[in-house]
Design an enzyme around this catalytic site. Structure first.
Site, PDB file in Angstrom:
ATOM      1  N   LYS A  22      11.451  -8.941  -8.407  1.00  0.00           N
ATOM      2  CA  LYS A  22      10.907  -7.576  -8.480  1.00  0.00           C
ATOM      3  C   LYS A  22      10.910  -6.917  -7.112  1.00  0.00           C
ATOM      4  O   LYS A  22      11.393  -5.789  -6.955  1.00  0.00           O
ATOM      5  CB  LYS A  22       9.464  -7.626  -9.015  1.00  0.00           C
ATOM      6  N   ASN A  23      10.345  -7.597  -6.120  1.00  0.00           N
ATOM      7  CA  ASN A  23      10.125  -6.926  -4.836  1.00  0.00           C
ATOM      8  C   ASN A  23      11.417  -6.727  -4.030  1.00  0.00           C
ATOM      9  O   ASN A  23      11.433  -5.967  -3.071  1.00  0.00           O
ATOM     10  CB  ASN A  23       9.051  -7.665  -4.024  1.00  0.00           C
ATOM     11  N   ARG A  93       3.896   1.513  -6.744  1.00  0.00           N
ATOM     12  CA  ARG A  93       3.672   1.550  -5.285  1.00  0.00           C
ATOM     13  C   ARG A  93       4.992   1.647  -4.530  1.00  0.00           C
ATOM     14  O   ARG A  93       5.097   2.346  -3.530  1.00  0.00           O
ATOM     15  CB  ARG A  93       2.965   0.266  -4.819  1.00  0.00           C
ATOM     16  N   CYS A 117      -4.852   2.213  -6.851  1.00  0.00           N
ATOM     17  CA  CYS A 117      -4.615   1.110  -5.932  1.00  0.00           C
ATOM     18  C   CYS A 117      -5.612  -0.017  -6.135  1.00  0.00           C
ATOM     19  O   CYS A 117      -6.640  -0.052  -5.488  1.00  0.00           O
ATOM     20  CB  CYS A 117      -4.716   1.642  -4.513  1.00  0.00           C
ATOM     21  N   ARG A 122      -4.436   0.648   0.951  1.00  0.00           N
ATOM     22  CA  ARG A 122      -3.012   0.351   1.214  1.00  0.00           C
ATOM     23  C   ARG A 122      -2.424   1.482   2.047  1.00  0.00           C
ATOM     24  O   ARG A 122      -1.723   2.354   1.551  1.00  0.00           O
ATOM     25  CB  ARG A 122      -2.252   0.159  -0.103  1.00  0.00           C
ATOM     26  N   PRO A 123      -2.688   1.452   3.360  1.00  0.00           N
ATOM     27  CA  PRO A 123      -2.219   2.536   4.236  1.00  0.00           C
ATOM     28  C   PRO A 123      -0.701   2.523   4.392  1.00  0.00           C
ATOM     29  O   PRO A 123      -0.054   1.503   4.136  1.00  0.00           O
ATOM     30  CB  PRO A 123      -2.902   2.220   5.571  1.00  0.00           C
ATOM     31  N   ILE A 124      -0.146   3.667   4.839  1.00  0.00           N
ATOM     32  CA  ILE A 124       1.312   3.710   5.109  1.00  0.00           C
ATOM     33  C   ILE A 124       1.576   4.122   6.558  1.00  0.00           C
ATOM     34  O   ILE A 124       2.659   4.605   6.884  1.00  0.00           O
ATOM     35  CB  ILE A 124       2.052   4.646   4.128  1.00  0.00           C
ATOM     36  N   ASP A 125       0.538   3.924   7.418  1.00  0.00           N
ATOM     37  CA  ASP A 125       0.695   4.343   8.817  1.00  0.00           C
ATOM     38  C   ASP A 125       1.897   3.670   9.498  1.00  0.00           C
ATOM     39  O   ASP A 125       2.586   4.292  10.313  1.00  0.00           O
ATOM     40  CB  ASP A 125      -0.601   4.046   9.599  1.00  0.00           C
ATOM     41  N   GLN A 126       2.189   2.427   9.155  1.00  0.00           N
ATOM     42  CA  GLN A 126       3.297   1.724   9.816  1.00  0.00           C
ATOM     43  C   GLN A 126       4.657   2.247   9.339  1.00  0.00           C
ATOM     44  O   GLN A 126       5.621   2.266  10.091  1.00  0.00           O
ATOM     45  CB  GLN A 126       3.194   0.209   9.599  1.00  0.00           C
ATOM     46  N   ASP A 305       0.663 -13.128  -3.374  1.00  0.00           N
ATOM     47  CA  ASP A 305       1.020 -12.867  -4.773  1.00  0.00           C
ATOM     48  C   ASP A 305       0.937 -14.120  -5.647  1.00  0.00           C
ATOM     49  O   ASP A 305       1.145 -14.047  -6.857  1.00  0.00           O
ATOM     50  CB  ASP A 305       2.436 -12.260  -4.855  1.00  0.00           C
ATOM     51  N   ILE A 327      -4.588 -10.942   3.048  1.00  0.00           N
ATOM     52  CA  ILE A 327      -3.724  -9.755   2.994  1.00  0.00           C
ATOM     53  C   ILE A 327      -4.418  -8.577   2.308  1.00  0.00           C
ATOM     54  O   ILE A 327      -4.482  -7.482   2.864  1.00  0.00           O
ATOM     55  CB  ILE A 327      -2.391 -10.062   2.256  1.00  0.00           C
ATOM     56  N   ARG A 397       4.749  -4.957 -15.650  1.00  0.00           N
ATOM     57  CA  ARG A 397       5.288  -4.269 -14.477  1.00  0.00           C
ATOM     58  C   ARG A 397       6.174  -5.224 -13.664  1.00  0.00           C
ATOM     59  O   ARG A 397       7.122  -4.789 -13.029  1.00  0.00           O
ATOM     60  CB  ARG A 397       4.108  -3.797 -13.623  1.00  0.00           C
TER      61      ARG A 397
END
Ligand code: EPU
Length: 434
Positions: A22-23, A93, A117, A122-126, A305, A327, A397
């Site tokens: 999936k990922n 996501r 979420c 779950r930030p996206i700053d990076q 996971d 995590i 999913r």
């Protein structure tokens, strides 16, 4: 609303074949946008996250054809829209990979901030740090992320945390940027390497994927390719635990044993026997299961996971086990459900204490996220009596026909449709994202 009804107590035996990861698939499908020619992607899992990726590609104008079992031909040359709206982005996501791919190809992207979420913040700053390092500007407004760049230029990107998503996005955005990009403190998961291999097969120049420094030398054009997605490490791990929890004996096919090392090592400590072959493994239990401690960590550490699945196994083991989740802050939400099945688990912050009781009892439970759902299926398979699992859209999913694969191993599991007037009866993918 569908639910799984599991009658526990049957040993899993026989063979099961693992689907594509999936990922990896949810990054490789958007990455096709970067190509100047059609691509053929094989070993794509049949899961709702993939369906959503394909729908997004089609909505953008790409031609997508399902040309065989798990095989798609995608022609990105007809793409004429650069936006992933809220209604689609909230369902998955991984819609953030469209940011990197669109920016890398068209120097612009408009993607909704992913919604719902259940794993905590779950930030996206990076991700944004990577894009701006390469020369993009971003604007966050009305829940949308807008990215634009006159030109993308290679740069040094040092991530403050090890992040799978931002590492992938940095590669997607850098692959056609001018000059050299050096990604430091990169994530090393198998799906990072798979995305790099896919991009390289289109003519990209990426070195070091799988280590913590990835170097991307920008190229002008990417060409079409035929590429097969790697097997899903977490689906394989989930079946390993399911076989162990039922004291079964089965062969898991289409795996890369090296990707399963941290899971294999832990299961062996618990008393599970594992024999590795080239692309399959045998898993069996012929003695008692015993306690162990688990700390989740980025690859090559023990994957978050797999945390809920191994915790379920430890409720069946002798002794007290400790699990530390490093995590995601909300990844113990399944514990309440396992308690309903008789598990003795105490959670304090990121640490869970499991008193192995050796048995579980069937109960009605709810999946609160994808891996929590998988853990509840495992619990149901090992429990005495009947377990009914609701909200299985979370499970669908990310697991390709889990109930069918389990049935082939001898499990008594059925998917049952339950009419529900009180709650919306929308299809699986319309629910909030994992
Ligand atoms: N983080 C930041 N800032 C960022 C990005 C991440 O602080 O900009 C933090 C997160 O809050 C988290 C840590 O970094 O504490 C790691 O997050 P990461 O970015 O690695 O996670 P992700 O890319 O959003 C992927 C998988 C998850 C898996 C994690 C960790 C996909 C689509 N999702 O998420 O998979 O748990 O990596 O391995 O690849 C699942 O399959 O069940 C699942 C949740």
């Amino acid at each position: 609303m569908d639910k799984f009804v599991v009658k526990g107590g049957r040993r899993l035996t026989g063979e099961v074949t693992i689907s594509g990861a999936k990922n990896a698939a949810v990054a490789i499908l958007p990455a096709v946008i970067l190509s100047d020619e059609p691509c053929i992607i094989e070993n794509v899992p049949t899961i709702s996250d993939v369906n959503i990726c394909i729908r997004i590609l089609k909505e953008m104008g790409a031609k997508v054809e399902n040309i065989g079992k798990d095989v798609y031909r995608i022609d990105p040359t007809t793409i004429d829209k650069f936006c992933v709206p809220y209604e689609t982005a909230r369902k998955m996501r991984a819609s953030y990979y469209f940011l990197g791919a669109l920016l890398g190809k068209f120097k612009k992207a408009r993607v909704s901030m992913p919604g719902g979420c259940p794993l905590g913040d779950r930030p996206i700053d990076q991700h944004l740090k990577a894009f701006t390092s390469l020369g993009a500007k971003y604007n966050l407004s009305q829940g949308m992320i807008d990215l634009t760049a006159d030109k993308l230029s290679g740069n040094q990107i040092f991530f403050d945390v090890v992040t799978v998503g931002a590492t992938m996005n940095a590669m997607l955005a850098a692959v056609k940027a001018e000059g050299l990009t050096v990604i430091e403190n990169a994530a090393k998961e198998p799906h990072i390497v798979d995305l790099a291999n896919f991009l390289n097969s289109m003519g990209a120049n990426i070195m070091g994927a799988g280590t913590d420094v990835i170097k991307v030398r920008g190229v002008e054009h990417l060409h079409g390719t035929t590429y097969s997605v790697i097997p899903d490490q977490i689906e394989a791990g989930t079946f390993m635990v399911a076989i162990a929890a039922t004291k079964g004996d089965a062969i898991i096919k289409n795996v890369i044993p090296k990707h399963l090392e941290s899971i294999t090592k832990k299961l062996e400590k618990i008393g599970v026997n594992i024999e590795q072959y080239d692309d399959s493994i045998r898993v069996w239990v012929d003695g008692p299961l015993v306690k162990t401690n688990v700390k989740t960590a980025p690859h090559p550490g023990f994957p978050t996971d797999m945390q809920s699945q191994i915790a379920t196994l430890l409720t069946l083991a002798q002794g007290t086990s400790i699990i530390t989740e490093n995590i995601w802050e909300q990844r113990f939400r399944y514990v309440d459900e396992l308690r309903r099945m008789g598990a003795d688990i105490t959670v304090n912050g990121k640490v869970a204490l499991i008193e192995g009781t050796g048995k579980l009892m069937g109960a009605p439970v709810k999946a609160c996220d994808l891996r929590a759902g998988a853990a509840l299926i495992i619990a149901g398979l090992a429990a005495q009596g009947v377990t009914e699992i609701e909200d299985i859209f979370h499970i669908e999913r990310g697991y390709d026909c889990m109930e069918g694969k389990l049935r082939a191993l001898g499990a008594d599991i059925e998917k049952v449709s339950v009419p529900d007037k009180a709650v919306e009866t929308k299809p699986a993918e319309n629910k909030a994202a994992v």
